[in-house]
Write an enzyme that holds these catalytic residues in place. Sequence first.
Site, PDB file in Angstrom:
ATOM      1  N   ASP A 210       0.755  -1.054   0.132  1.00  0.00           N
ATOM      2  CA  ASP A 210       0.010  -0.065  -0.230  1.00  0.00           C
ATOM      3  C   ASP A 210       0.603   1.109  -0.094  1.00  0.00           C
ATOM      4  OD1 ASP A 210      -2.472   1.890   0.447  1.00  0.00           O
ATOM      5  OD2 ASP A 210      -1.878   1.802   2.484  1.00  0.00           O
TER       6      ASP A 210
ATOM      7  N   ASP B 192      -0.057   5.018   0.943  1.00  0.00           N
ATOM      8  CA  ASP B 192      -0.580   6.317   2.001  1.00  0.00           C
ATOM      9  C   ASP B 192      -0.309   5.843   2.986  1.00  0.00           C
ATOM     10  OD1 ASP B 192      -2.528   8.883   0.660  1.00  0.00           O
ATOM     11  OD2 ASP B 192      -1.474   7.770  -0.360  1.00  0.00           O
TER      12      ASP B 192
END
Length: 226
Positions: free
Chosen positions: A21, A23
């Site tokens: 991922d 953020d």
Amino acid sequence: MNDSDSAIPMPGNAIQLLVMDVDSTFINEEVIDLIAVHAEVGAQVADITERAMTGQLDFAASLAERVALLKGLPVSVLHEVRAQITLTEGARELVAAVQSGGGVVALISGGFTPIIEPVAETMGITEVYANGLDSDDGLLTGITSGRVIDPSAKAEIFAQLSSKYGCDRARTVAIGDGANDIGMIQAAGLGVAFCAKPALVAAADVSVTNRDLREVLTLIEARAHV
């Protein structure tokens, strides 16, 4: 850590696929929250983001709601936001370790392509999946473009990458922080919850609470010797 000794062993061999991922995982910030500050809706968007990441809201619906609040913002703001983001400690070392061992690193993000792709390019990461931001006459329209990278999309892309590169599941790793990462975390041979929300911690194989991605290297190396 030197690149020369950074190959990461899994049982028998190096990692074939590492998916992260972006953020609050690969980078320290939540990009949409930074953009929202420029639109003077920072607190409102940050609240929606927090509830989406804890699994209280449908991700796709919450993304649409947040992006709608950015309507009318100049596209030039994205360049300013890109300058604000910072890589998480250990991110470069982890990426270099996997790449030097012959593995593929991919970023699958509920964030935005204009922010993520330039950063990924500097590290030789070519597999990047994120949301587009539609614009017209230099202004954001308040809608996304292309496929929405929601939880199901993350899991599907992980599976597609595994197939594309002929990966042994035991030699795949996924790292995330929010409830929208559960599907890809559970699909990986090693699913890592990184400074994560409780919903993801419960679904992951292991949890890292120190904000340093080199901790993941330690975990992987430990598994290789079990």
